[in-house]
Write an enzyme that holds these catalytic residues in place. Structure first.
Site, PDB file in Angstrom:
ATOM      1  N   HIS A 148       0.878  -1.173   0.000  1.00 55.95           N
ATOM      2  CA  HIS A 148       0.000   0.000   0.000  1.00 55.95           C
ATOM      3  C   HIS A 148       0.918   1.226   0.000  1.00 55.95           C
ATOM      4  O   HIS A 148       2.001   1.186   0.578  1.00 55.95           O
ATOM      5  CB  HIS A 148      -0.833  -0.054   1.284  1.00 55.95           C
ATOM      6  CG  HIS A 148      -1.930   0.961   1.379  1.00 55.95           C
ATOM      7  ND1 HIS A 148      -1.687   2.290   1.642  1.00 55.95           N
ATOM      8  CD2 HIS A 148      -3.282   0.829   1.280  1.00 55.95           C
ATOM      9  CE1 HIS A 148      -2.845   2.931   1.691  1.00 55.95           C
ATOM     10  NE2 HIS A 148      -3.833   2.077   1.472  1.00 55.95           N
ATOM     11  N   GLN A 228      -4.392  -5.322   7.147  1.00 57.80           N
ATOM     12  CA  GLN A 228      -5.301  -6.341   6.607  1.00 57.80           C
ATOM     13  C   GLN A 228      -5.177  -7.651   7.364  1.00 57.80           C
ATOM     14  O   GLN A 228      -5.765  -8.663   6.949  1.00 57.80           O
ATOM     15  CB  GLN A 228      -5.032  -6.560   5.110  1.00 57.80           C
ATOM     16  CG  GLN A 228      -5.243  -5.334   4.238  1.00 57.80           C
ATOM     17  CD  GLN A 228      -6.699  -4.879   4.167  1.00 57.80           C
ATOM     18  OE1 GLN A 228      -7.624  -5.628   4.476  1.00 57.80           O
ATOM     19  NE2 GLN A 228      -6.908  -3.632   3.764  1.00 57.80           N
ATOM     20  N   LYS A 251     -10.744  -0.237  10.037  1.00 55.76           N
ATOM     21  CA  LYS A 251     -10.815  -1.483   9.278  1.00 55.76           C
ATOM     22  C   LYS A 251     -11.164  -2.666  10.176  1.00 55.76           C
ATOM     23  O   LYS A 251     -11.246  -3.801   9.717  1.00 55.76           O
ATOM     24  CB  LYS A 251      -9.477  -1.757   8.572  1.00 55.76           C
ATOM     25  CG  LYS A 251      -9.154  -0.758   7.460  1.00 55.76           C
ATOM     26  CD  LYS A 251      -7.931  -1.211   6.691  1.00 55.76           C
ATOM     27  CE  LYS A 251      -7.309  -0.102   5.863  1.00 55.76           C
ATOM     28  NZ  LYS A 251      -8.115   0.324   4.723  1.00 55.76           N
TER      29      LYS A 251
END
Lengths: 451, 147
Positions: A148, A228, A251
């Protein structure tokens, strides 16, 4: 609230009935979009929040709101306790000590905090122990092609400021890291190795222990992007033996505006600060200041108190469901996504093929249809996906595309939603009148529908 | 699919995106502009040839979504042989249409076939896609010395 006892988490896999009950905690999942029930498959970008998280934040704001770490009144003391209790919960959630958890605005700020601390050390700032973070010409920073932008650009900038060299581990065609290159690149000049645990585009799970071992063998530090992974799988940062890790609250069922930097205690205590000002000092004169130890040294100014408390409630929620069970549920959804997509003509999935471990997400390219148009068509069916480069332009360039469409699942998604998404993707090529070159010779050419 | 999606992807738009007009930059030219939409990677490079105050040719290349590419193609059909004031009038009319959130029909006298892009105005996230080439033309005109 009590910290959940891991022993009370059911060892049985999550069932659809249980997931349906969990969905009731997320009112937004009952929304209708363009006349269709919402199928929210964009949790990789931002997750939805359960009422329990909002209740914790509201309860604090309505009944305990006050300035933390200052003031002698009752509310201030209680607010401080609740705020620090949230830190302890989050630390426990990722297997580290609370003094090793620094609140940041988000994961991006957390990476920048480390990069700027290194930068300040390179300028000779900080205690004598800070010199271990100083970089200069000849030193190397290592990252990967699959990052990212948040775990790439801060290192480009750090290299530019210090004269150090940025080196990049390339990707294989399936999105995994070229480990032979990693072994060649990580060497005596390497000072820090920054990589993602789980790719936000391909869903690849990187070999953390092997990379940590390569880095530590040459005396380099490791920063893990856990954005993630922390929301989706059991995570023990101490066991993984990484030196730094970052993740974002929004998230993982928490609010925006709060993220976490984990740093090994002895490193945080040796690091010069990034942002400076109130709340991070001991003695201040007109000429200079002495700094508090970590984590307060890195928390200048008024903190995002209610957001941190909400994040504490979010990790409680996740722990009560059970991270292993969440991981298994999502892994099955990820396989369902990639199996369905891979079976369609004209679709190319970025990342590992079906049957190979991947996170609960899949990014793909539809031949002849731009990702933005794919997303628009799916939105018309109430299906929310991410389109674009997902803040990973070099990764997309590696696969020869500028954009892709990504469906990403979370604990509240169902197989039926994945199937609705797959049905929607099947409609894309017909709607846009594209003839996939991979169609079998005998197949009827798709008619443009509904126009 | 919904009627608004059908109006977004009208046949005229799909035809232009599949077989864009004036695609491929022509030699020479009086000005050029490259525009990029960083959120989705849509890209347009647009070049104009002028004679005096009049645009004699508009050619472009780029890649991106159907809307951005069709819009560039439709624009390229619209402005040849028009003078600068006329072109600005059309760009302004198109921008007004794009900002209308579906409330305007679009002036066919001014915009020709490009009125079919009116459906885009209901999708705020896509307005940038449709505007890309028009912003490029505006920029190219700003770079063109006055006649």
């Amino acid at each position: 609230m009590t910290v959940p006892d891991a022993s009370i988490v059911s060892p049985a896999p999550l069932t659809l009935a249980e997931v349906e009950r969990l969905r009731a905690d997320f009112p937004i999942l009952g929304e209708t979009v363009h006349g269709h029930p919402l199928a929210y498959l964009d949790s990789g970008a931002t997750a939805q929040r359960p009422v329990q998280v909002l209740d914790a934040e509201r309860d604090y704001v309505l009944h305990r709101n006050s300035a933390v770490h200052r003031g002698a009144h009752t509310l201030a003391a209680e607010a401080t306790e609740i705020f620090e209790d949230a830190r302890a919960r989050v630390a426990d959630f990722v297997g580290v000590r609370e003094s090793e958890v620094v609140w940041t605005s988000n994961a991006t700020e957390a990476v920048n905090l480390v990069a700027y601390a290194f930068s300040n050390a390179s300028l000779g700032r900080g205690a004598p122990a800070s010199s271990r973070f100083a970089l200069g010409p000849g030193d190397e920073i290592v990252t990967t092609e699959g990052e990212h932008h948040a775990n790439l650009i801060p290192w480009q900038e750090l290299a530019a400021r210090t004269g150090a060299t940025l080196r990049v581990i390339p990707l294989n065609d399936d999105g995994t890291l070229q480990m032979q290159s990693a072994r060649d690149i990580i060497g005596v000049r390497t000072r820090i190795v920054a990589f993602t645990h789980v790719s936000n585009v391909t869903g690849v799970i990187n070999p953390v222990s092997e990379l940590v071992s390569l880095a530590h063998t040459v005396g380099a530090l490791v920063l893990l992007d856990a954005c993630q992974s922390a929301p989706h799988r059991p995570l023990d940062l101490a066991e993984l033996d990484v030196d730094f890790a970052v993740f974002s609250g929004h998230k993982m069922l928490g609010p925006t505006g709060v993220g976490v930097l984990y740093g090994r205690a002895e490193l945080l205590d040796a690091m010069p600060p990034f942002l400076t000002g109130g709340s991070m000092i001991t003695t201040v004169t007109l000429e200079k200041a002495e700094y508090l130890p970590a984590p307060q040294r890195f928390e200048a100014g008024t903190q995002r108190v209610s957001q941190a408390i909400a994040l504490g409630a979010a990790v409680d929620y996740l722990s009560q469901v059970g991270m292993s069970r969440i991981h298994d549920w999502e892994a099955a959804l990820g396989q369902r996504l990639v199996e369905g997509l891979s079976a369609m003509p004209g679709i190319t999935v970025l990342g590992p093929p079906p049957g190979v471990e991947r996170a609960g997400l899949a990014s793909f390219v539809v031949e002849g249809v731009h990702a933005h148009d794919v997303g628009q068509y799916l939105d018309d069916l109430g299906i929310a996906v991410r389109v674009g480069h997902h803040c990973a332009q070099p990764l997309h360039r590696r696969f020869g595309v500028t954009a892709s469409t990504r469906a990403s699942a979370y604990l509240y998604n169902t197989p039926a939603e994945v199937d609705a998404f797959l049905e929607g993707v099947r409609g894309v090529t017909a709607f846009f009148g594209v003839v996939p070159t991979m169609y079998p010779e005998s197949a009827e050419l798709p008619e443009r529908t509904s126009l | 699919v919904s009627s608004s999606l059908e109006s977004l992807y009208q046949e005229v738009i799909m035809d232009h995106s599949r077989a864009p007009h004036n695609h491929g930059l022509r030699e020479g030219g009086s000005a050029e502009s490259h525009q990029l939409n960083p959120t989705c990677g849509d890209e347009v490079t647009l070049r104009i040839h002028s004679h005096g105050d009049t645009i004699t040719s508009l050619s472009w290349e780029g890649h991106g979504c159907a809307i951005s590419q069709a819009s560039a193609s439709l624009l390229s059909d619209l402005v040849v042989d028009l003078d600068r004031g006329n072109v600005h009038e059309r760009i302004d009319a198109f921008r007004e249409l794009m900002r209308s959130k579906g409330t305007l029909e679009g002036d066919e006298e001014l915009l020709g076939d490009a009125v079919v892009l009116g459906g885009v105005s209901r999708y705020i996230a896509r307005v940038k896609c449709a505007m890309l080439a028009w912003v490029a033309l505006e920029d190219a005109l700003a770079k063109t010395p006055a006649a």
